[in-house]
Design a protein around this motif. Sequence first.
Motif, PDB file in Angstrom:
ATOM      1  N   ILE A 176       0.841  -1.178   0.000  1.00 34.28           N
ATOM      2  CA  ILE A 176       0.000   0.000   0.000  1.00 34.28           C
ATOM      3  C   ILE A 176       0.879   1.232   0.000  1.00 34.28           C
ATOM      4  CG2 ILE A 176      -1.823   1.248   1.209  1.00 34.28           C
ATOM      5  CD1 ILE A 176      -2.581  -1.417   2.516  1.00 34.28           C
ATOM      6  N   GLN A 177       0.881   1.948  -1.109  1.00 34.39           N
ATOM      7  CA  GLN A 177       1.685   3.158  -1.238  1.00 34.39           C
ATOM      8  C   GLN A 177       3.110   2.918  -0.761  1.00 34.39           C
ATOM      9  OE1 GLN A 177      -0.647   6.113   0.859  1.00 34.39           O
ATOM     10  NE2 GLN A 177      -1.872   6.540  -0.956  1.00 34.39           N
ATOM     11  N   GLY A 178       3.696   1.829  -1.227  1.00 34.11           N
ATOM     12  CA  GLY A 178       5.082   1.517  -0.906  1.00 34.11           C
ATOM     13  C   GLY A 178       5.277   0.714   0.359  1.00 34.11           C
ATOM     14  N   ARG A 179       4.222   0.465   1.109  1.00 34.31           N
ATOM     15  CA  ARG A 179       4.328  -0.286   2.361  1.00 34.31           C
ATOM     16  C   ARG A 179       3.761  -1.687   2.176  1.00 34.31           C
ATOM     17  NH1 ARG A 179       2.282   4.036   6.970  1.00 34.31           N
ATOM     18  NH2 ARG A 179       3.838   5.665   6.537  1.00 34.31           N
ATOM     19  N   LYS A 180       4.569  -2.690   2.437  1.00 39.37           N
ATOM     20  CA  LYS A 180       4.108  -4.068   2.307  1.00 39.37           C
ATOM     21  C   LYS A 180       3.323  -4.466   3.548  1.00 39.37           C
ATOM     22  CE  LYS A 180       7.868  -5.541  -0.688  1.00 39.37           C
ATOM     23  NZ  LYS A 180       8.998  -6.500  -0.887  1.00 39.37           N
ATOM     24  N   THR A 181       2.229  -5.139   3.332  1.00 34.51           N
ATOM     25  CA  THR A 181       1.396  -5.599   4.438  1.00 34.51           C
ATOM     26  C   THR A 181       0.925  -7.022   4.177  1.00 34.51           C
ATOM     27  OG1 THR A 181      -0.700  -4.861   3.482  1.00 34.51           O
ATOM     28  CG2 THR A 181       0.529  -3.250   4.783  1.00 34.51           C
ATOM     29  N   LYS A 182       0.516  -7.660   5.243  1.00 32.03           N
ATOM     30  CA  LYS A 182      -0.048  -8.998   5.167  1.00 32.03           C
ATOM     31  C   LYS A 182      -1.328  -8.996   5.980  1.00 32.03           C
ATOM     32  CE  LYS A 182       1.245 -13.767   6.302  1.00 32.03           C
ATOM     33  NZ  LYS A 182       2.365 -14.566   6.863  1.00 32.03           N
ATOM     34  N   SER A 183      -2.361  -9.577   5.436  1.00 38.61           N
ATOM     35  CA  SER A 183      -3.620  -9.631   6.157  1.00 38.61           C
ATOM     36  C   SER A 183      -4.356 -10.915   5.822  1.00 38.61           C
ATOM     37  CB  SER A 183      -4.490  -8.408   5.821  1.00 38.61           C
ATOM     38  OG  SER A 183      -4.692  -8.299   4.425  1.00 38.61           O
ATOM     39  N   VAL A 184      -5.300 -11.261   6.676  1.00 32.70           N
ATOM     40  CA  VAL A 184      -6.103 -12.462   6.509  1.00 32.70           C
ATOM     41  C   VAL A 184      -7.559 -12.069   6.734  1.00 32.70           C
ATOM     42  CG1 VAL A 184      -6.476 -14.845   7.232  1.00 32.70           C
ATOM     43  CG2 VAL A 184      -4.200 -13.830   7.425  1.00 32.70           C
ATOM     44  N   ALA A 185      -8.464 -12.626   5.956  1.00 33.02           N
ATOM     45  CA  ALA A 185      -9.874 -12.281   6.079  1.00 33.02           C
ATOM     46  C   ALA A 185     -10.734 -13.534   6.142  1.00 33.02           C
ATOM     47  CB  ALA A 185     -10.314 -11.399   4.914  1.00 33.02           C
ATOM     48  N   LEU A 186     -11.825 -13.414   6.870  1.00 35.61           N
ATOM     49  CA  LEU A 186     -12.811 -14.491   6.991  1.00 35.61           C
ATOM     50  C   LEU A 186     -14.102 -14.036   6.335  1.00 35.61           C
ATOM     51  CD1 LEU A 186     -14.145 -17.063   8.198  1.00 35.61           C
ATOM     52  CD2 LEU A 186     -14.469 -15.763  10.322  1.00 35.61           C
ATOM     53  N   TYR A 187     -14.635 -14.861   5.433  1.00 36.96           N
ATOM     54  CA  TYR A 187     -15.883 -14.563   4.748  1.00 36.96           C
ATOM     55  C   TYR A 187     -16.863 -15.707   4.942  1.00 36.96           C
ATOM     56  CZ  TYR A 187     -12.930 -11.098   2.573  1.00 36.96           C
ATOM     57  OH  TYR A 187     -12.056 -10.072   2.370  1.00 36.96           O
ATOM     58  N   GLY A 188     -18.147 -15.372   4.991  1.00 36.38           N
ATOM     59  CA  GLY A 188     -19.171 -16.382   5.184  1.00 36.38           C
ATOM     60  C   GLY A 188     -20.290 -16.243   4.174  1.00 36.38           C
ATOM     61  N   ARG A 189     -20.938 -17.350   3.888  1.00 36.27           N
ATOM     62  CA  ARG A 189     -22.111 -17.309   3.013  1.00 36.27           C
ATOM     63  C   ARG A 189     -23.301 -16.686   3.729  1.00 36.27           C
ATOM     64  NH1 ARG A 189     -21.197 -17.758  -2.435  1.00 36.27           N
ATOM     65  NH2 ARG A 189     -19.971 -19.619  -2.927  1.00 36.27           N
ATOM     66  N   THR A 190     -23.281 -16.699   5.046  1.00 31.27           N
ATOM     67  CA  THR A 190     -24.328 -16.075   5.851  1.00 31.27           C
ATOM     68  C   THR A 190     -23.681 -15.054   6.776  1.00 31.27           C
ATOM     69  OG1 THR A 190     -24.162 -17.794   7.562  1.00 31.27           O
ATOM     70  CG2 THR A 190     -25.767 -18.141   5.800  1.00 31.27           C
ATOM     71  N   ARG A 191     -24.518 -14.237   7.407  1.00 26.56           N
ATOM     72  CA  ARG A 191     -24.008 -13.143   8.242  1.00 26.56           C
ATOM     73  C   ARG A 191     -23.455 -13.614   9.576  1.00 26.56           C
ATOM     74  NH1 ARG A 191     -28.096 -10.149   9.755  1.00 26.56           N
ATOM     75  NH2 ARG A 191     -29.682 -11.561   8.952  1.00 26.56           N
ATOM     76  N   LYS A 192     -23.710 -14.852   9.938  1.00 30.05           N
ATOM     77  CA  LYS A 192     -23.190 -15.377  11.195  1.00 30.05           C
ATOM     78  C   LYS A 192     -22.700 -16.794  10.970  1.00 30.05           C
ATOM     79  CE  LYS A 192     -24.272 -15.925  16.105  1.00 30.05           C
ATOM     80  NZ  LYS A 192     -25.298 -15.743  17.163  1.00 30.05           N
ATOM     81  N   LEU A 193     -21.484 -17.085  11.445  1.00 28.18           N
ATOM     82  CA  LEU A 193     -20.901 -18.408  11.284  1.00 28.18           C
ATOM     83  C   LEU A 193     -20.857 -19.132  12.616  1.00 28.18           C
ATOM     84  CD1 LEU A 193     -17.891 -17.529   8.948  1.00 28.18           C
ATOM     85  CD2 LEU A 193     -20.081 -18.547   8.293  1.00 28.18           C
ATOM     86  N   ARG A 194     -20.658 -20.428  12.545  1.00 32.42           N
ATOM     87  CA  ARG A 194     -20.534 -21.224  13.762  1.00 32.42           C
ATOM     88  C   ARG A 194     -19.320 -20.776  14.572  1.00 32.42           C
ATOM     89  NH1 ARG A 194     -18.977 -26.103  12.476  1.00 32.42           N
ATOM     90  NH2 ARG A 194     -18.733 -25.783  10.238  1.00 32.42           N
ATOM     91  N   THR A 195     -19.432 -20.863  15.890  1.00 37.07           N
ATOM     92  CA  THR A 195     -18.344 -20.463  16.775  1.00 37.07           C
ATOM     93  C   THR A 195     -17.062 -21.215  16.456  1.00 37.07           C
ATOM     94  OG1 THR A 195     -19.910 -19.962  18.549  1.00 37.07           O
ATOM     95  CG2 THR A 195     -17.618 -20.275  19.183  1.00 37.07           C
ATOM     96  N   GLU A 196     -17.187 -22.496  16.083  1.00 31.42           N
ATOM     97  CA  GLU A 196     -16.008 -23.298  15.769  1.00 31.42           C
ATOM     98  C   GLU A 196     -15.227 -22.713  14.598  1.00 31.42           C
ATOM     99  OE1 GLU A 196     -19.372 -26.144  15.642  1.00 31.42           O
ATOM    100  OE2 GLU A 196     -19.276 -24.165  16.568  1.00 31.42           O
ATOM    101  N   ILE A 197     -15.924 -22.118  13.639  1.00 33.56           N
ATOM    102  CA  ILE A 197     -15.244 -21.528  12.488  1.00 33.56           C
ATOM    103  C   ILE A 197     -14.477 -20.284  12.902  1.00 33.56           C
ATOM    104  CG2 ILE A 197     -15.569 -20.442  10.225  1.00 33.56           C
ATOM    105  CD1 ILE A 197     -18.002 -22.237   9.853  1.00 33.56           C
ATOM    106  N   ASN A 198     -15.071 -19.458  13.751  1.00 34.29           N
ATOM    107  CA  ASN A 198     -14.377 -18.274  14.245  1.00 34.29           C
ATOM    108  C   ASN A 198     -13.103 -18.652  14.995  1.00 34.29           C
ATOM    109  OD1 ASN A 198     -16.417 -16.725  13.177  1.00 34.29           O
ATOM    110  ND2 ASN A 198     -17.445 -16.347  15.135  1.00 34.29           N
ATOM    111  N   GLU A 199     -13.179 -19.704  15.800  1.00 36.04           N
ATOM    112  CA  GLU A 199     -12.004 -20.156  16.528  1.00 36.04           C
ATOM    113  C   GLU A 199     -10.948 -20.716  15.579  1.00 36.04           C
ATOM    114  OE1 GLU A 199     -11.359 -19.701  19.740  1.00 36.04           O
ATOM    115  OE2 GLU A 199     -13.235 -18.552  19.758  1.00 36.04           O
ATOM    116  N   GLN A 200     -11.398 -21.420  14.557  1.00 36.73           N
ATOM    117  CA  GLN A 200     -10.474 -21.951  13.552  1.00 36.73           C
ATOM    118  C   GLN A 200      -9.785 -20.808  12.807  1.00 36.73           C
ATOM    119  OE1 GLN A 200     -12.371 -24.544  10.716  1.00 36.73           O
ATOM    120  NE2 GLN A 200     -10.446 -25.273   9.857  1.00 36.73           N
TER     121      GLN A 200
END
Length: 199
Positions: free
Chosen positions: A139-163
Amino acid sequence: MRSRVVLLFAVLFLGTGAAVPLRETNHSRVQENFDFNQTLGQWFSIGSAGDSLWFETLMGTSRMIKFILSATEETNKFKAILVHEWNGTCINMTVYYEYLESQQMFKYIPVPGYDAHIAIQVGLIQYQEFAFLIYDSQIQGRKTKSVALYGRTRKLRTEINEQFKEFVLRQGIPEEMIMFLPDKGSCSGNDDIWSTGRR
């Protein structure tokens, strides 16, 4: 500028500067036997984590975003229509991506005049439920690393959040840089219907 960074961070296959060299992308992290077509349809941004200082400015202010992925007429290219709230108004934004099958990665196609190039890998996916994505960005010369979680529904099982938390830690991102996005306002939508998004 801030709203654009928030959106890019949140969108599937949804980060950003000069392109990250491919040699810096660790292909051992990707999902095996990945099926591009099964990613199409409706998704919600559920969680995010990042190793950059600018990520801290997003914590506590970001919210869930709903978007629809669909194919385009060009092979291995698709678009995402994001629905998000900005200053109390629901706004649609369209972004484009290309799937580089031989390199097992996605590439964000930046809008003209915006210095944003992102290498994206699918770390883990259950096509009808959730996906973990890894972003190697600059980003504008700055390297970054990120991770994102996406779901087919607006709320996921608690086990998935922990994973997801465990997955983030394995990428070298500290736990305090993990956030789960609140579902606020009407822009994220009230429906949990899984739409294919195919043309």
